[in-house]
Design a protein around this motif. Structure first.
Motif, PDB file in Angstrom:
ATOM      1  N   THR A  81      -6.777  -4.700  -0.649  1.00  0.00           N
ATOM      2  CA  THR A  81      -6.214  -4.151  -1.878  1.00  0.00           C
ATOM      3  C   THR A  81      -7.207  -4.384  -3.007  1.00  0.00           C
ATOM      4  O   THR A  81      -7.663  -5.516  -3.202  1.00  0.00           O
ATOM      5  CB  THR A  81      -4.883  -4.837  -2.231  1.00  0.00           C
ATOM      6  OG1 THR A  81      -4.004  -4.776  -1.104  1.00  0.00           O
ATOM      7  CG2 THR A  81      -4.225  -4.174  -3.424  1.00  0.00           C
ATOM      8  N   HIS A  91       0.831  -1.204   0.000  1.00  0.00           N
ATOM      9  CA  HIS A  91       0.000   0.000   0.000  1.00  0.00           C
ATOM     10  C   HIS A  91       0.868   1.258   0.000  1.00  0.00           C
ATOM     11  O   HIS A  91       0.533   2.259  -0.648  1.00  0.00           O
ATOM     12  CB  HIS A  91      -0.928  -0.010   1.219  1.00  0.00           C
ATOM     13  CG  HIS A  91      -1.935  -1.107   1.164  1.00  0.00           C
ATOM     14  ND1 HIS A  91      -2.893  -1.303   2.148  1.00  0.00           N
ATOM     15  CD2 HIS A  91      -2.157  -2.092   0.244  1.00  0.00           C
ATOM     16  CE1 HIS A  91      -3.634  -2.352   1.834  1.00  0.00           C
ATOM     17  NE2 HIS A  91      -3.210  -2.841   0.687  1.00  0.00           N
ATOM     18  N   ILE A 147      -3.720  -1.603  -9.664  1.00  0.00           N
ATOM     19  CA  ILE A 147      -4.100  -1.459  -8.256  1.00  0.00           C
ATOM     20  C   ILE A 147      -4.739  -0.084  -8.125  1.00  0.00           C
ATOM     21  O   ILE A 147      -4.088   0.949  -8.318  1.00  0.00           O
ATOM     22  CB  ILE A 147      -2.873  -1.583  -7.328  1.00  0.00           C
ATOM     23  CG1 ILE A 147      -2.260  -2.974  -7.481  1.00  0.00           C
ATOM     24  CG2 ILE A 147      -3.260  -1.324  -5.879  1.00  0.00           C
ATOM     25  CD1 ILE A 147      -1.006  -3.182  -6.650  1.00  0.00           C
ATOM     26  N   THR A 192      -6.520   0.978  -1.930  1.00  0.00           N
ATOM     27  CA  THR A 192      -5.949   0.221  -0.822  1.00  0.00           C
ATOM     28  C   THR A 192      -6.478   0.799   0.483  1.00  0.00           C
ATOM     29  O   THR A 192      -6.854   1.986   0.560  1.00  0.00           O
ATOM     30  CB  THR A 192      -4.413   0.301  -0.812  1.00  0.00           C
ATOM     31  OG1 THR A 192      -4.013   1.670  -0.684  1.00  0.00           O
ATOM     32  CG2 THR A 192      -3.812  -0.278  -2.087  1.00  0.00           C
TER      33      THR A 192
END
Length: 699
Positions: free
Chosen positions: A295, A121, A169, A172
């Motif tokens: 996540t 993260h 991604i 988070t």
């Protein structure tokens, strides 16, 4: 990071590379295979040495190679290192991280922490706010005296269009002040800009009751719950590695557009994702803060593949050679250093084959990714065993004769050649053979990946696959000096020997398969015994059971009525002799004698020609000339027993050693072929399995 920092909306991060040392997996390809088939995780594939800088460097090098990032290009760049190492490790995590950053000459931050996912993260945050351009996130621990490690390479989405991206991604959240799991999940999804309805799967190391409860607490407007996917047991063992493995599993599922084996549904059945961007979530129980770190990953857009990268390469043979074994180790070291800059494993293999000297001491790495190539070259350099390495060995000064052996229907299967259709020469040969077959049937002709619904399909698949495999090798400069055809493999063998055109051979396939389809399936019994024993077994049966296929001195296939074969099988098993009941068509049995006139009539205009290569057939094992392959021959061949062993012995009478290549959809008789000939010869399998296809090239 504070909650306010975690919510700051800027650029997302892209996961572009992986390297690992995990149970059953030493590459992203193998990790995906373990996720699909957890039994593979029983093979450790780990190092038993303590965690050292060298182990971490190796895993990181492979992750960078997987991302097509040459290590020299990172020198002086803003690349951060984020390292978790288990507290019981012999080396201080801060020293390991600093050593790695210094070795790569990086200028970015170096961070360590008590858990791996918060470090992921932190890397995500640094990329979003522009603090770094690249991030290397590593987790390593020691479980049951074995070192486990995984490295992920991330970059900002602004730079990711130059790389194959596993997933983005987008959100988070690490627990703050012992947040409830439901709150953590909501915050992570809000951070990513998604709601629960967009989430198709949650990935967790093990079945987590708190996470399931949290998911059930969240609103689901349409009543559909996501699928909960747990890691296989060995990957989910306690330790800091499993958090990153869970995130990697989510990324691989998004990249392959399918789920691994699910553990628990939290709601209704999983539908087929049809949103432009699928959403998966990796959730991990974080022991350091007694909460669940979350996540959020989304599928990367399907962008055109850059010319310098080949993310879906077939396994390739990456060779290395030298005058001596010590020199080979040095050559492998040089290859390993050059591997990340190759751009793709295809380029690496082509360069090694076409633009380097070829010495007699040789080895090769068979892999479909740069990380595997790097790992294989390092194994050659260090003299360590590696399942992807062939050799080292010393090649003879005079090359052996290449003898193709085209066997029958036993190896054919629906997906034969489906992956090899990415090779232009293979695909072109498939289409040529299918077009020739289509001229002689009103039914659709089989193609790679299609079901085998009829007897004709099985014969078509054998013919198409064998011609296409030979064409793929011919494109690499390999052609046989002799050809042996057996059963349903004889028409393709006649083409490769130059005795029939593809169109005439297709006529033979159509005539034989159509005739055989009119007869019921036949029971066969494979017997492993010498000739005298087989003769004594068949004599009391009064001619009801016949030899259909003679493989070699101690292997015979006999055909006859089911009850007789069952009785023979029981007799052999009672005396601890090997026997196996099989099913097949009526080829090479007396029942096929009635088909002769029809086949002869269908092939009356066949135009055989003199063979260009030595050509042996198993119906009459002697050199074949022009008169042999006319309509009369094929009419008798369909019913005549096949003598593979005799044909192989004739094919290997030459004074030079031979390599006998079984050309088949799936390996069936390579071991039998090797047992038939003397020790100076070798046997390999040229099959439709991409890995075996590449391995065979080095023999």
């Amino acid at each position: 990071m504070s909650p306010r920092d975690q919510q700051r909306p800027t650029t997302d991060a892209a996961l572009i590379g992986m390297g690992c040392r995990l149970p059953g997996a030493t590459s992203p390809v193998e990790l995906w295979q373990v996720l699909l088939d957890p039994v593979r995780a029983q093979n450790p594939g780990l190092v038993s040495d303590p965690l050292t800088p060298q182990v971490l460097r190796q895993v990181v090098w492979e992750a960078l190679a997987d991302a097509s990032l040459p290590t020299r290009t990172l020198a002086g760049t803003r690349t951060g290192v984020y390292l978790y190492a288990h507290p019981t490790s012999y080396t201080d995590p801060a020293e390991l991280a600093a050593d790695l950053s210094g070795h790569l000459r990086l200028k970015g931050p170096v961070r360590t922490g008590p858990a791996s996912v918060p470090l992921l993260h932190a890397a995500h945050y640094d990329l979003r706010v522009g603090g770094v351009d690249w991030a290397i996130v590593i987790a390593a621990d020691e479980h049951q005296d074995l070192t486990r490690a995984i490295a992920l390479v991330l970059t900002s989405t602004a730079l990711a269009d130059r790389h194959r991206t596993y997933a983005h991604i987008t959100g988070t959240w690490s627990p703050q002040n012992r947040d409830e799991p439901a709150h953590t999940v909501s915050q992570a999804l809000h951070h990513a800009g998604h709601d629960l309805e967009r989430v198709w799967a949650w990935h967790t190391p093990a079945h987590d009751p708190d996470l399931v409860h949290a998911l059930n607490q969240l609103p689901r407007p349409y009543g559909r719950g996501p699928e909960l996917c747990a890691l296989p047991g060995p990957l989910a063992a306690p330790g800091g590695v499993r958090g990153l493995v869970s995130a990697a599993a989510a990324a691989l599922a998004l990249h392959h557009r399918r789920l691994s084996v699910p553990a628990h549904p939290t709601g209704g059945p999983l539908g087929t994702p049809n949103a432009p961007s699928e959403v998966h979530v990796a959730g991990i129980q974080d022991r350091s803060s007694q909460g669940t770190s979350v996540t959020v990953l989304t599928s990367a857009p399907r962008l055109p593949v850059p010319a310098h990268h080949d993310p879906v390469s077939l396994p390739q043979m990456c060779t290395v050679s030298a005058p001596s074994l010590p020199a080979l180790a040095q050559a492998a070291r040089v290859r390993a250093e050059l591997t990340p800059s190759a751009g793709s494993v295809t380029t690496l293999a082509d360069t090694a084959l076409d633009h380097t000297d070829h010495h007699r001491v040789r080895a090769a790495v068979v892999t479909d990714n740069l990380g595997g190539a790097l790992q294989g070259y390092r194994s050659i350099q260090d003299g360590r065993p590696n399942s992807h390495v062939v050799g080292p060995r010393v090649v003879p000064p005079v090359p052996p004769r290449l003898v193709y052996v085209l066997t029958g229907l036993a190896g054919v299967h629906p997906n034969a050649g489906a992956e090899l259709m990415r090779l232009p020469e293979y695909a072109e040969a498939v289409e040529e053979a299918r077009q020739a077959l289509a001229e002689h049937t009103a039914e659709p002709v089989w193609g790679p990946g299609e079901r085998l619904l009829t007897v004709q399909h099985r014969h078509e698949a054998t013919f198409v696959s064998q011609l296409a495999l030979a064409a793929a090798w011919r494109a690499r400069g390999l052609a046989p000096e002799a050809v042996v055809g057996c059963g349903a493999g004889e028409p393709a063998a006649a083409v490769l020997a130059g005795a029939l055109s593809v169109r005439d051979a297709a006529r033979v396939v159509a005539a034989r398969s159509t005739a055989l389809a009119s007869l019921p399936a036949t029971r066969l019994l494979l017997i492993h015994a010498p000739h005298e024993r087989v003769a004594s077994l068949l004599e009391p049966l009064g001619g009801r059971v016949h030899v259909a296929l003679h493989l070699h001195a101690r292997a015979w296939c006999v055909a006859g009525p089911g009850p007789d074969l069952a009785a023979l099988s029981h007799t052999l098993h009672d005396q601890d002799e090997q026997a196996q009941l099989l099913r097949g068509d009526a080829a090479h049995t007396p029942a096929a004698l009635e088909l002769g006139p029809g086949i002869r009539d269908a092939l009356r205009h066949l135009r055989p020609r003199p063979a260009e290569h030595a050509h042996l057939v198993t119906a009459t094992p002697r050199p074949a000339g022009q008169p042999l392959l006319d309509a009369t021959y094929w009419a008798s061949q369909t019913a005549a027993p096949a003598h593979l062993g005799a044909a192989l012995r004739l094919a290997t009478t030459h004074e030079r050693p031979s390599v006998l290549v079984e050309v088949t959809a799936r390996t069936t008789l390579a071991r039998t072929i090797l047992d038939t000939v003397d020790a100076r010869h070798d046997a390999v399998s040229l099959s439709c399995d991409p890995g075996q296809f590449a391995h065979a090239l080095d023999r």
